[in-house]
Design an enzyme around this catalytic site. Structure first.
Site, PDB file in Angstrom:
ATOM      1  N   CYS A  11      91.516  10.416 -77.795  1.00  0.00           N
ATOM      2  CA  CYS A  11      90.986  10.584 -79.156  1.00  0.00           C
ATOM      3  C   CYS A  11      92.076  10.551 -80.224  1.00  0.00           C
ATOM      4  CB  CYS A  11      90.133  11.838 -79.271  1.00  0.00           C
ATOM      5  SG  CYS A  11      91.010  13.405 -79.088  1.00  0.00           S
ATOM      6  N   HIS A  70      89.034  17.720 -80.413  1.00  0.00           N
ATOM      7  CA  HIS A  70      88.689  16.306 -80.509  1.00  0.00           C
ATOM      8  C   HIS A  70      88.838  15.841 -81.949  1.00  0.00           C
ATOM      9  CE1 HIS A  70      86.878  12.591 -79.138  1.00  0.00           C
ATOM     10  NE2 HIS A  70      85.919  12.676 -80.043  1.00  0.00           N
ATOM     11  N   HIS A 123      85.516   6.946 -82.337  1.00  0.00           N
ATOM     12  CA  HIS A 123      86.322   7.849 -81.518  1.00  0.00           C
ATOM     13  C   HIS A 123      86.416   7.332 -80.091  1.00  0.00           C
ATOM     14  CE1 HIS A 123      82.910  10.399 -79.620  1.00  0.00           C
ATOM     15  NE2 HIS A 123      82.382   9.313 -80.121  1.00  0.00           N
TER      16      HIS A 123
END
Length: 158
Positions: free
Chosen positions: A72, A122, A134
């Protein structure tokens, strides 16, 4: 409302917006309330968004920073690097480095940080319409997804 019909300045500032990017955000760059998110977004934020969208389908790999595999924060680091901005390596460090903004002030290209108990776990790039680009997890690929929780914070790359 589409970026093409309602944001001519967006097209003139960034050149031809790719069909992939517009398709990825549904041809619409809107916030609840009606104002276009793209109008105030910086050129580097728009370029980072375009770079992230161009990596659609690239496999997730923990610790990877591209150009063919990403985790990520590796995707956000890579995308902003291509846009001329430097970010630290991890999602938490990226959160610490950005200017924190409210959800009502978010713009296309801002970073979206997912939190649990004060820990950022994240990060993705805001694409408009409540969606992010993402690289989610092992076994997945870079993709456009709806933001799935309210436990998020937004950060603007300086």
């Amino acid at each position: 409302m589409t970026a093409q019909t309602h944001c001519p300045s967006l097209l003139s500032r960034t050149g031809a917006v790719s069909a992939l990017t517009l398709a990825a955000v549904g041809g619409s760059l809107l916030v609840p309330g009606g104002a276009s998110e793209a109008h105030a977004a910086s050129a580097h934020a728009l370029k980072a968004l375009k770079v992230a969208a161009s990596k659609r389908g690239a496999p997730y790999r923990w610790g990877a920073t591209g150009p063919y595999r990403f985790d990520c924060s590796g995707l956000t680091l890579y995308s902003y690097k291509k846009a001329g901005k430097r970010l630290p390596r991890t999602a938490q460090a990226q959160y610490n480095r950005t200017r924190h903004i409210s959800a009502s002030r978010r713009q296309v290209g801002d970073l979206v940080f997912f939190r649990s108990g004060g820990y950022v776990y994240h990060v993705g790039i805001y694409a408009g319409g409540g969606r992010i680009w993402h690289s989610p997890k092992t076994g997945s690929v870079v993709k456009l997804s709806k933001i799935w929780t309210k436990s998020v914070r937004y950060g603007r790359v300086r």
